[in-house]
Write a protein that holds these residues in place. Structure first.
Motif, PDB file in Angstrom:
ATOM      1  N   GLN A 112       3.742  -4.137  25.469  1.00 14.98           N
ATOM      2  CA  GLN A 112       2.747  -3.742  24.475  1.00 14.98           C
ATOM      3  C   GLN A 112       2.248  -2.322  24.712  1.00 14.98           C
ATOM      4  O   GLN A 112       2.107  -1.529  23.771  1.00 14.98           O
ATOM      5  N   ILE A 113       1.969  -1.989  25.957  1.00 14.04           N
ATOM      6  CA  ILE A 113       1.482  -0.638  26.260  1.00 14.04           C
ATOM      7  C   ILE A 113       2.567   0.386  25.963  1.00 14.04           C
ATOM      8  O   ILE A 113       2.312   1.433  25.339  1.00 14.04           O
ATOM      9  N   HIS A 114       3.781   0.108  26.391  1.00 13.96           N
ATOM     10  CA  HIS A 114       4.889   1.042  26.169  1.00 13.96           C
ATOM     11  C   HIS A 114       5.114   1.265  24.677  1.00 13.96           C
ATOM     12  O   HIS A 114       5.303   2.410  24.221  1.00 13.96           O
ATOM     13  N   THR A 115       5.075   0.197  23.896  1.00 15.70           N
ATOM     14  CA  THR A 115       5.280   0.305  22.452  1.00 15.70           C
ATOM     15  C   THR A 115       4.140   1.077  21.796  1.00 15.70           C
ATOM     16  O   THR A 115       4.366   1.907  20.898  1.00 15.70           O
ATOM     17  N   ALA A 116       2.920   0.818  22.247  1.00 16.47           N
ATOM     18  CA  ALA A 116       1.764   1.521  21.686  1.00 16.47           C
ATOM     19  C   ALA A 116       1.876   3.024  21.886  1.00 16.47           C
ATOM     20  O   ALA A 116       1.599   3.821  20.970  1.00 16.47           O
ATOM     21  N   ILE A 117       2.299   3.418  23.071  1.00 14.13           N
ATOM     22  CA  ILE A 117       2.395   4.839  23.396  1.00 14.13           C
ATOM     23  C   ILE A 117       3.567   5.493  22.690  1.00 14.13           C
ATOM     24  O   ILE A 117       3.432   6.569  22.080  1.00 14.13           O
ATOM     25  N   ILE A 165       0.861  -1.194   0.000  1.00 13.64           N
ATOM     26  CA  ILE A 165       0.000   0.000   0.000  1.00 13.64           C
ATOM     27  C   ILE A 165       0.894   1.240   0.000  1.00 13.64           C
ATOM     28  O   ILE A 165       1.278   1.728  -1.034  1.00 13.64           O
ATOM     29  N   ASN A 166       1.247   1.735   1.189  1.00 14.38           N
ATOM     30  CA  ASN A 166       2.204   2.839   1.292  1.00 14.38           C
ATOM     31  C   ASN A 166       2.674   2.950   2.729  1.00 14.38           C
ATOM     32  O   ASN A 166       2.108   2.328   3.638  1.00 14.38           O
ATOM     33  N   SER A 167       3.692   3.743   2.968  1.00 15.70           N
ATOM     34  CA  SER A 167       4.290   3.844   4.300  1.00 15.70           C
ATOM     35  C   SER A 167       3.354   4.492   5.307  1.00 15.70           C
ATOM     36  O   SER A 167       3.385   4.161   6.497  1.00 15.70           O
ATOM     37  N   ASP A 168       2.499   5.424   4.849  1.00 16.30           N
ATOM     38  CA  ASP A 168       1.582   6.093   5.768  1.00 16.30           C
ATOM     39  C   ASP A 168       0.563   5.129   6.358  1.00 16.30           C
ATOM     40  O   ASP A 168       0.096   5.311   7.482  1.00 16.30           O
ATOM     41  N   GLU A 169       0.212   4.107   5.596  1.00 17.28           N
ATOM     42  CA  GLU A 169      -0.810   3.163   6.047  1.00 17.28           C
ATOM     43  C   GLU A 169      -0.315   2.282   7.185  1.00 17.28           C
ATOM     44  O   GLU A 169      -1.120   1.719   7.933  1.00 17.28           O
ATOM     45  N   LYS A 170       0.997   2.164   7.336  1.00 16.65           N
ATOM     46  CA  LYS A 170       1.545   1.315   8.399  1.00 16.65           C
ATOM     47  C   LYS A 170       1.053   1.749   9.769  1.00 16.65           C
ATOM     48  O   LYS A 170       0.648   0.913  10.587  1.00 16.65           O
ATOM     49  N   LEU A 171       1.108   3.050  10.035  1.00 15.32           N
ATOM     50  CA  LEU A 171       0.705   3.552  11.351  1.00 15.32           C
ATOM     51  C   LEU A 171      -0.785   3.365  11.575  1.00 15.32           C
ATOM     52  O   LEU A 171      -1.213   2.942  12.659  1.00 15.32           O
ATOM     53  N   VAL A 172      -1.582   3.660  10.567  1.00 12.84           N
ATOM     54  CA  VAL A 172      -3.037   3.493  10.676  1.00 12.84           C
ATOM     55  C   VAL A 172      -3.384   2.033  10.955  1.00 12.84           C
ATOM     56  O   VAL A 172      -4.215   1.725  11.816  1.00 12.84           O
ATOM     57  N   TRP A 173      -2.737   1.136  10.244  1.00 11.11           N
ATOM     58  CA  TRP A 173      -2.935  -0.311  10.404  1.00 11.11           C
ATOM     59  C   TRP A 173      -2.612  -0.744  11.827  1.00 11.11           C
ATOM     60  O   TRP A 173      -3.410  -1.429  12.480  1.00 11.11           O
ATOM     61  N   ALA A 174      -1.443  -0.343  12.315  1.00 13.52           N
ATOM     62  CA  ALA A 174      -1.018  -0.741  13.655  1.00 13.52           C
ATOM     63  C   ALA A 174      -1.941  -0.162  14.724  1.00 13.52           C
ATOM     64  O   ALA A 174      -2.347  -0.866  15.654  1.00 13.52           O
ATOM     65  N   GLN A 175      -2.271   1.110  14.601  1.00 10.08           N
ATOM     66  CA  GLN A 175      -3.142   1.743  15.592  1.00 10.08           C
ATOM     67  C   GLN A 175      -4.505   1.071  15.646  1.00 10.08           C
ATOM     68  O   GLN A 175      -5.068   0.889  16.731  1.00 10.08           O
ATOM     69  N   TYR A 176      -5.034   0.687  14.512  1.00  5.10           N
ATOM     70  CA  TYR A 176      -6.350   0.027  14.481  1.00  5.10           C
ATOM     71  C   TYR A 176      -6.323  -1.272  15.280  1.00  5.10           C
ATOM     72  O   TYR A 176      -7.194  -1.515  16.130  1.00  5.10           O
ATOM     73  N   HIS A 177      -5.334  -2.101  15.036  1.00  4.42           N
ATOM     74  CA  HIS A 177      -5.281  -3.394  15.709  1.00  4.42           C
ATOM     75  C   HIS A 177      -4.920  -3.255  17.184  1.00  4.42           C
ATOM     76  O   HIS A 177      -5.420  -4.018  18.033  1.00  4.42           O
ATOM     77  N   ILE A 178      -4.077  -2.286  17.505  1.00  4.34           N
ATOM     78  CA  ILE A 178      -3.725  -2.072  18.913  1.00  4.34           C
ATOM     79  C   ILE A 178      -4.934  -1.594  19.704  1.00  4.34           C
ATOM     80  O   ILE A 178      -5.231  -2.121  20.784  1.00  4.34           O
ATOM     81  N   THR A 179      -5.643  -0.611  19.196  1.00  2.00           N
ATOM     82  CA  THR A 179      -6.797  -0.079  19.936  1.00  2.00           C
ATOM     83  C   THR A 179      -7.911  -1.113  20.054  1.00  2.00           C
ATOM     84  O   THR A 179      -8.605  -1.173  21.077  1.00  2.00           O
ATOM     85  N   LYS A 180      -8.083  -1.923  19.032  1.00  2.00           N
ATOM     86  CA  LYS A 180      -9.084  -3.004  19.110  1.00  2.00           C
ATOM     87  C   LYS A 180      -8.724  -3.978  20.227  1.00  2.00           C
ATOM     88  O   LYS A 180      -9.579  -4.378  21.032  1.00  2.00           O
ATOM     89  N   GLY A 181      -7.459  -4.368  20.294  1.00  3.03           N
ATOM     90  CA  GLY A 181      -7.011  -5.257  21.352  1.00  3.03           C
ATOM     91  C   GLY A 181      -7.064  -4.624  22.721  1.00  3.03           C
ATOM     92  O   GLY A 181      -7.452  -5.275  23.711  1.00  3.03           O
ATOM     93  N   PHE A 182      -6.694  -3.357  22.801  1.00  8.40           N
ATOM     94  CA  PHE A 182      -6.717  -2.646  24.088  1.00  8.40           C
ATOM     95  C   PHE A 182      -8.136  -2.522  24.627  1.00  8.40           C
ATOM     96  O   PHE A 182      -8.362  -2.599  25.843  1.00  8.40           O
TER      97      PHE A 182
END
Length: 222
Positions: free
Chosen positions: A179-184, A132-149
């Motif tokens: 996980q929390i430290h990495t997310a923040i 896709i592109n490099s910008d999507e990496k952060l959006v992808w990660a944030q989505y899965h992290i917040t869902k899990g959190f």
């Protein structure tokens, strides 16, 4: 691959193949510290691709850290490593006796290692960037992290005390802290909706065994 020693009081002949920023390696380092097990730190630089070397592939065909060597025994999954250490070195138990709380710890650990971490690891993010592109990496990660959190917040709320399920450190705490430290700090996740996890993050920051496992305390930290 570089090598160094992490000195912890109890005698052992363990070797831990680790990368300082790897959350999977990080949780194993916490377990080793809590159980006061001395180990040799074997650094694997993921950014340089050292996990794909023939030497490391013999330890883990998936080319991922961590890997633990105990004599002629090789284990290459963080949960498997921690459970192995728990069985072999039962001092400072990492699971409560209460069956319900024990199940909660397994659930929390699996949310992290099955529903969050695989979506934020280096190989997954590199794939997203390529496809896709490099910008999507952060959006992808944030989505899965917040869902899990969100799931973790609901799961732990009825049980939490000073730590995940009370006033003693157990298995879930080892998975939550990195996980929390990495997310923040890496993925800039908005933690406003996760007050329980924020409180746990603050509690972990005061524990010596957790501090000694932090990325910047490792011999390969840059």
């Amino acid at each position: 691959m570089a090598s160094d020693s992490t000195v912890i009081p109890r005698e052992s002949k363990l070797q831990l193949y680790s990368y300082f920023r790897s959350s999977c390696s990080w949780r194993v380092r916490i377990a080793l510290n809590l159980k006061e097990l001395k180990y040799e730190y074997k650094a694997v630089n993921l950014l340089k691709g050292e996990q794909f070397s023939p030497e490391f592939a013999k330890l883990n065909p998936l080319n991922m850290v961590p890997a633990l060597i105990d004599g002629d025994i090789v284990i290459s999954d963080s949960l498997a490593i921690i459970m192995y250490l728990e069985e072999k070195h039962p001092h400072h138990p990492l699971l409560p006796q209460d069956l319900h709380r024990k199940a909660i710890h397994f659930q929390a650990a699996n949310i992290v290692c099955s529903s969050i971490q695989p979506f934020q690891n280096l190989s997954a993010l590199n794939y997203i960037e390529q496809k896709i592109n490099s910008d999507e990496k952060l959006v992808w990660a944030q989505y899965h992290i917040t869902k899990g959190f969100a799931a973790l917040e609901k799961l732990l709320k009825p049980f939490s005390g000073r730590y995940a399920t009370g006033d003693d450190v157990f298995l879930a705490d080892l998975f939550l802290a990195p996980q929390i430290h990495t997310a923040i700090n890496k993925f800039k996740v908005d933690m406003t909706e996760f007050p329980l996890l924020c409180r746990l993050d603050e509690a972990y920051s005061k524990l010596p065994a957790f501090l000694a496992a932090m990325p910047d305390a490792q011999p390969d930290a840059v």
